[in-house]
Design an enzyme around this catalytic site. Structure first.
Site: not given
Ligand code: NAI
Ligand code: 15L
Length: 274
Positions: A44, A60-61, A83, A120, A145, A149
């Site tokens: 993005a 793109d990953l 994702v 996660s 999802y 992980k």
């Molecule tokens: P987010 O969805 O806001 O950010 C993820 C980013 O990955 C997005 O900017 C998206 O464009 C990018 N992405 C998706 N597909 C892609 C691809 N094919 N190639 C390159 N980039 C790609 O998620 P957030 O909340 O920032 O989370 C970041 C990481 O932490 C994620 O891996 C998520 O699974 C993990 N996580 C987050 C939690 C939370 O509470 N925010 C909880 C547990 C895990």
């Molecule tokens: C995650 O893994 C997700 O990336 C985030 O969007 C939240 O939903 C978080 O877990 C959660 O469990 O609250």
């Protein structure tokens, strides 16, 4: 906030994937003390580099060659891209499953020795909220999802055993500026505690493959970090500060998944594509 960096010198070049995301934008600021150059990547759109301390590299990953090129010249990888919520298997496949493979293969071929992987809580999401878990507890993923992980954690384990690439897998709970609901009173990880955890994950020597729960010092935490004690992660914040606000929210029904399962609503997502 003062960040303790005495455990190690700043890296020369650190790669952050997922840089356009919710946490990526936070880490774009928070990782600056840890590296001379921060390479930022996402599929993005990202804000342009502010100065020579940043490199912005769209990628793109799911594209193996692009990820190989992306990783060239970096000293460590903070892999937060992919994702981040429950989606169909096909949507998860390219970004999360192929993506994590591409990251480790690129790390191997470019001789990168340390990865921090955003895993996660959804790898254990089907455990009930009255259970107390540690890093050795059975995984019970709550969807595609969470499964991706699990795969990422296993990829990290394999690349350490086979190639000596060290990883800290962060089983992040819910990392937002503040908890949003009752479940997050248990799962919340503040941005300051996330930053401390990243500092420990990047600089602690000899981590092998370490799994650590990313959670603040909340009153009712479900996760025990005894097997990650060597990281010295000591969360400073607590969701308790927000308890009055959260308790003013309507109480969900007793059989609502958000009241039963550690993964909350994720356990009832899908099916997809019927
Ligand atoms: P987010 O969805 O806001 O950010 C993820 C980013 O990955 C997005 O900017 C998206 O464009 C990018 N992405 C998706 N597909 C892609 C691809 N094919 N190639 C390159 N980039 C790609 O998620 P957030 O909340 O920032 O989370 C970041 C990481 O932490 C994620 O891996 C998520 O699974 C993990 N996580 C987050 C939690 C939370 O509470 N925010 C909880 C547990 C895990
Ligand atoms: C995650 O893994 C997700 O990336 C985030 O969007 C939240 O939903 C978080 O877990 C959660 O469990 O609250």
């Amino acid at each position: 906030m003062s960040i303790k960096t005495d455990a190690g010198q700043p890296f020369n070049r650190l790669l952050l994937t997922g840089a356009a995301g919710g946490l990526g934008k936070v880490l774009r600021e928070r990782l600056r003390p840890f590296t001379r150059i921060l390479r930022l990547s996402d599929v993005a759109e990202m804000a342009p580099a502010r100065d020579e301390s940043e490199e912005v590299r769209p990628c793109d990953l799911a594209d193996k060659q692009a990820v190989y090129d992306l990783v060239a010249g970096v000293d460590a990888i903070v892999h937060f891209g992919g994702v981040s919520v429950e989606r169909s298997f096909e949507e998860i496949l390219g970004a999360n499953i192929c993506g994590v493979f591409h990251i480790y293969e690129a790390a191997r071929r470019h001789n990168v020795r340390r990865v921090v992987f955003a895993s996660s809580n959804h790898v254990i999401g089907f455990h009930k909220q009255d259970q107390r878990l540690d890093a050795h507890s059975q995984r019970r993923p709550d969807g595609y999802y969470g499964l991706s992980k699990c795969y990422g954690e296993d990829m990290a384990s394999f690349y350490f055993d086979r190639y000596g690439i060290e990883t800290v897998s962060l089983r992040i709970g819910s990392s937002y500026s503040e908890p949003k609901n009752r479940r997050m009173m248990s799962t919340w990880l503040s941005f300051n505690d996330l930053t401390q955890l990243l500092e420990r994950a990047l600089y602690t020597p000899d981590v092998g493959h370490t799994v650590v729960y990313g959670v603040s010092d909340n009153r009712n935490v479900w996760w025990d970090n005894r097997y990650a004690a060597h990281l010295g992660f000591k969360p400073q914040d607590s969701s308790e500060l927000y308890s009055q606000h959260i308790e003013s929210q309507p109480m969900p029904a007793a059989d609502d998944p958000s009241m039963i399962y550690q993964g909350g609503a994720f356990v009832s997502s899908g099916p997809f594509n019927d």
